[in-house]
Design a protein around this motif. Sequence first.
Motif, short mmCIF file in Angstrom:
data_model
loop_
_atom_site.label_atom_id
_atom_site.label_comp_id
_atom_site.label_asym_id
_atom_site.label_seq_id
_atom_site.Cartn_x
_atom_site.Cartn_y
_atom_site.Cartn_z
N ARG A 1 -5.29 68.55 7.46
CA ARG A 1 -5.57 68.39 8.88
C ARG A 1 -4.31 67.94 9.62
NH1 ARG A 1 -10.00 63.99 8.97
NH2 ARG A 1 -8.44 63.12 7.57
N ALA A 2 -4.28 68.16 10.94
CA ALA A 2 -3.10 67.83 11.73
C ALA A 2 -2.74 66.36 11.64
CB ALA A 2 -3.32 68.23 13.19
N ASP A 3 -3.74 65.47 11.60
CA ASP A 3 -3.44 64.05 11.59
C ASP A 3 -3.11 63.52 10.20
OD1 ASP A 3 -6.03 64.55 10.81
OD2 ASP A 3 -6.82 62.66 11.56
N ASP B 1 -10.65 70.57 5.96
CA ASP B 1 -9.31 70.99 5.54
C ASP B 1 -8.49 69.79 5.11
OD1 ASP B 1 -6.86 72.17 5.25
OD2 ASP B 1 -6.43 72.22 7.40
N LYS C 1 0.97 69.01 13.50
CA LYS C 1 0.36 70.34 13.54
C LYS C 1 -0.27 70.63 12.19
CE LYS C 1 3.57 72.49 16.84
NZ LYS C 1 4.51 73.62 17.05
N THR C 2 -1.40 71.30 12.19
CA THR C 2 -2.09 71.60 10.95
C THR C 2 -1.38 72.69 10.16
OG1 THR C 2 -4.15 72.39 9.97
CG2 THR C 2 -3.64 73.17 12.18
N ASP D 1 -2.96 74.37 8.03
CA ASP D 1 -3.97 75.38 7.76
C ASP D 1 -3.75 76.64 8.59
OD1 ASP D 1 -6.41 76.11 6.37
OD2 ASP D 1 -7.41 75.99 8.32
#
Length: 373
Positions: A142-144, A139, A176-177, A179
């Motif tokens: 991504r969260a990071d 994805d 937070k992602t 996605d």
Amino acid sequence: MRRIILWAVTALVAAAVGVVVYLELHGDFQRWRDEAALDSACDGLLDRNVVRGVLGPGSVEVEEEDEDRGGEGLVAACEVRVDGSGTVDIRILDTAYAGRTLDSFYAGPPGAHALPVPVGHGWTGLFGADPVLVGDGEDPFRADDAEDVTTSLVLECAKGSSVKGFSVTVETTLGKTLDDPANRPEFAKIATSTAAKASKARDCGAELGKPVRRLGLPVNEDEYKPLDTADGTCSGIPTGQGVSIATETKRGHAPYEICRLAGADLNKRYSLLAEYGPYAQEAFIDYQEYGAEEEFPSPDVPARDRDADGRSSWTTAKCPDGLALFTLQLTSEQDDNPKKRVSSPGLAYERAALRAFAERSAKAHGCSAPVQP
């Protein structure tokens, strides 16, 4: 009499010290300090409860931007950091100063790797993020990686208000992602609550949107589709020689819309832009800084076809929030790199593409029919 006054002052100081000591002993002093900081942040235009709901209960640090450094048109700007949770950077601009501020209105992340999508729900605004592209199957949000998630809203004040309107832009870092669809509304809450509070505090009387329950993902630059299947910002644009691929977003009440056209080789050929309200006003001013009226869009030249030496053509339409601007631009790939050029579909095709783009966008925004060159 002096003794009585001195005694009273001493008593007040002692009481204040006692309150602070009491709060510290009971573990409430940090909370009191944090709440006071949030209440005064950005000239008092933030909703403390909403900020807490998004960023969490950690200790707060607020950094204000001086208006003198922000330039003409800056209403308020601040950064709020909550320990262990996240950060928001808020900027509120007076749209009457479009083109004269040190800030430009948000039109997507630097480099425009991903197209911002409409906020919707009755709001005029954009939701964008700059993804870090990773390996196949992963994805890109991504969260990071989703560190620069931005919600930007435009408010038009009611007739009779002393203020023309506001732009509220909030860049949020939550870790937070994007996605997960359930996370996305979190990134819009501070922007919508700040817009509502700014409208009320400054007697703007703007028509506000509804709570944002859903948001689409920003569109990656490599999300291609056949042009003849486009149903968003590229809808209705005909295919042409070397032009058969589209990158688009859904159409909504956004102050800035974009459609990118490419060939089967995926080399970008054209970018079509629609700008409304203060975005168009700023664009006209910026364009006039670079050349003569016959070369760049101007309110005095409502429409013009690109000639063989030019890079863009444009048209305009009258809208409830002012004159809208629609432009077709050759991409830098076509303009600067002859090796990537393919045979041109011709100026007649460009005229048809711009007309289709402008007509559909203007109609969706309640504007008049665009001017024909």
